[in-house]
Write a protein that holds these residues in place. Structure first.
Motif, mmCIF file in Angstrom:
data_model
loop_
_atom_site.group_PDB
_atom_site.id
_atom_site.type_symbol
_atom_site.label_atom_id
_atom_site.label_comp_id
_atom_site.label_asym_id
_atom_site.label_seq_id
_atom_site.Cartn_x
_atom_site.Cartn_y
_atom_site.Cartn_z
ATOM 1 N N LEU A 39 1.063 -1.313 0.186
ATOM 2 C CA LEU A 39 -0.367 -0.301 0.566
ATOM 3 C C LEU A 39 0.689 1.230 0.142
ATOM 4 C CD1 LEU A 39 -2.246 1.724 0.308
ATOM 5 C CD2 LEU A 39 -2.684 1.359 2.909
ATOM 6 N N TYR B 245 1.065 5.316 -0.396
ATOM 7 C CA TYR B 245 -0.141 5.958 1.003
ATOM 8 C C TYR B 245 0.426 7.026 0.220
ATOM 9 C CZ TYR B 245 -3.319 8.884 4.170
ATOM 10 O OH TYR B 245 -4.124 9.597 4.440
ATOM 11 N N ILE C 74 -3.712 2.873 10.381
ATOM 12 C CA ILE C 74 -2.651 2.307 10.307
ATOM 13 C C ILE C 74 -1.012 1.685 10.823
ATOM 14 C CG2 ILE C 74 -0.568 2.081 8.748
ATOM 15 C CD1 ILE C 74 -2.479 4.467 7.109
ATOM 16 N N ARG D 165 1.280 -3.131 8.878
ATOM 17 C CA ARG D 165 1.187 -1.502 8.915
ATOM 18 C C ARG D 165 2.850 -2.311 8.274
ATOM 19 N NH1 ARG D 165 0.987 -3.734 13.762
ATOM 20 N NH2 ARG D 165 2.791 -4.152 15.012
ATOM 21 N N VAL E 148 2.964 -1.268 4.326
ATOM 22 C CA VAL E 148 2.488 0.536 4.158
ATOM 23 C C VAL E 148 3.526 1.735 3.688
ATOM 24 C CG1 VAL E 148 1.313 2.141 4.950
ATOM 25 C CG2 VAL E 148 -0.001 0.532 5.273
#
Length: 318
Positions: free
Chosen positions: A141, A143, A157, A163, A166
């Motif tokens: 992910l 972001y 998150i 986590r 990310v």
């Protein structure tokens, strides 16, 4: 709509970047209908001088059945929906919403998934991350925001079991996402893109240049800059036996409404697909972001809230 839900605001929290985080529960205390990662709610926003339907992605864990979680940006360019929700969605308030709908579904069997979120576009990606983690799938992910100071969901998150999957990218720290880091198309990865239109168009174009097929580039627009005007044309609503001329500054939906034919419209920007209509004859001028390029080329359906005609006449199954 028969399947509409009555939801109560159970929790409200103001997060960074002007994002309102809401937890909604059933007004009668019952278990909520299940949802799949990528799904959204159509929410009726009434009050503050508006009566609109708007779409907001579910950002919680799809395994949770007692609550729906949303993140809603207070958009300065909003036509009133987000501003009204920020003002009205107080704990205890009751909200009318559709059952969850999904136009941004996960390909759960993909060998790898790359989630690319810009700003509030992270909301459906959080639900996807929960689901992919539960399935034990390989995913990342990314972001992207202007700065850490306007990055919502940081604490959530940090506490999430995914986590370590990310990666944050902040403009003011010079850590922009580099599309060159995408896996090679031959590896079978699926891409998911959600955020501001410019951000999405940039990443989608980069993925296409890299050789990704369209069926492995999944996208969801929250809003779109759409030009509604153009030359006049004629629309025959065949099932209704009515023909109407659509004016230069009039949408097909508005023209049909003018002659007594009601078409359900929600987003008014060609984003949600609610007004999707079968085309029987004629050539549409597709101005939506809901249909894929392949679907637009087929000219079998069109969104009548914003799209127009390239031919002098359209015949629609309405």
């Amino acid at each position: 709509m028969e399947d509409n839900l009555s939801l109560r605001v159970a929790e409200r929290a103001e997060d960074r970047g002007g994002i309102l985080r809401l937890t909604l529960a059933a007004s009668d205390g019952r278990e909520l209908p299940p949802f799949e990662a990528g799904a959204h709610l159509d929410i009726r926003v009434t009050g503050e001088g508006v009566d609109l339907w708007r779409q907001y992605s579910l950002c919680g864990d799809p395994r949770e059945r007692g609550a729906y979680r949303l993140g809603i940006l207070k958009d300065p360019a909003s036509r009133g929906g987000s501003r009204a929700l920020h003002a009205l969605a107080r704990p205890g308030a009751v909200i009318e919403a559709s059952a969850p709908r999904n136009h941004f579904a996960l390909a759960e069997a993909a060998p790898r998934s790359i989630l690319l979120a810009g700003g509030v576009g992270v909301t459906p990606m959080l639900a996807m991350a929960h689901r992919l983690h539960a399935l034990g799938r390989d995913f990342e992910l990314h972001y992207c925001t202007r700065s850490r100071a306007v990055t919502a969901f940081l604490e959530e998150i940090d506490a999430a079991p995914f986590r370590d999957r990310v990666r944050f990218h902040h403009d003011d720290e010079g850590t922009l996402y580099d599309p060159a880091a995408l896996p090679a198309p031959g590896e079978g990865a699926h891409l998911y893109v959600c955020g501001p239109q410019g951000f999405m168009d940039w990443l989608i174009e980069a993925a296409e240049r890299a050789g990704y097929p369209s069926e492995r580039i999944h996208r969801e627009y929250f809003s779109a800059d759409v030009e509604l005007s153009g030359d006049s044309f004629e629309v025959e609503a065949r099932a209704s036996g009515v023909t109407v001329t659509v004016g230069p500054d009039e949408t097909i939906a508005k023209a049909l409404e003018r002659v007594g034919i009601a078409v359900e419209v929600k987003c008014e920007e060609g984003v949600c697909g609610t007004c999707l209509t079968t085309v029987l004859e004629g050539l549409p001028d597709h101005r939506d972001v809901f249909l894929t390029p392949e679907e637009k080329a087929e000219n079998a359906e069109m969104t009548v809230c914003c799209s127009r005609a390239l031919s002098a006449r359209l015949v629609l199954d309405i």
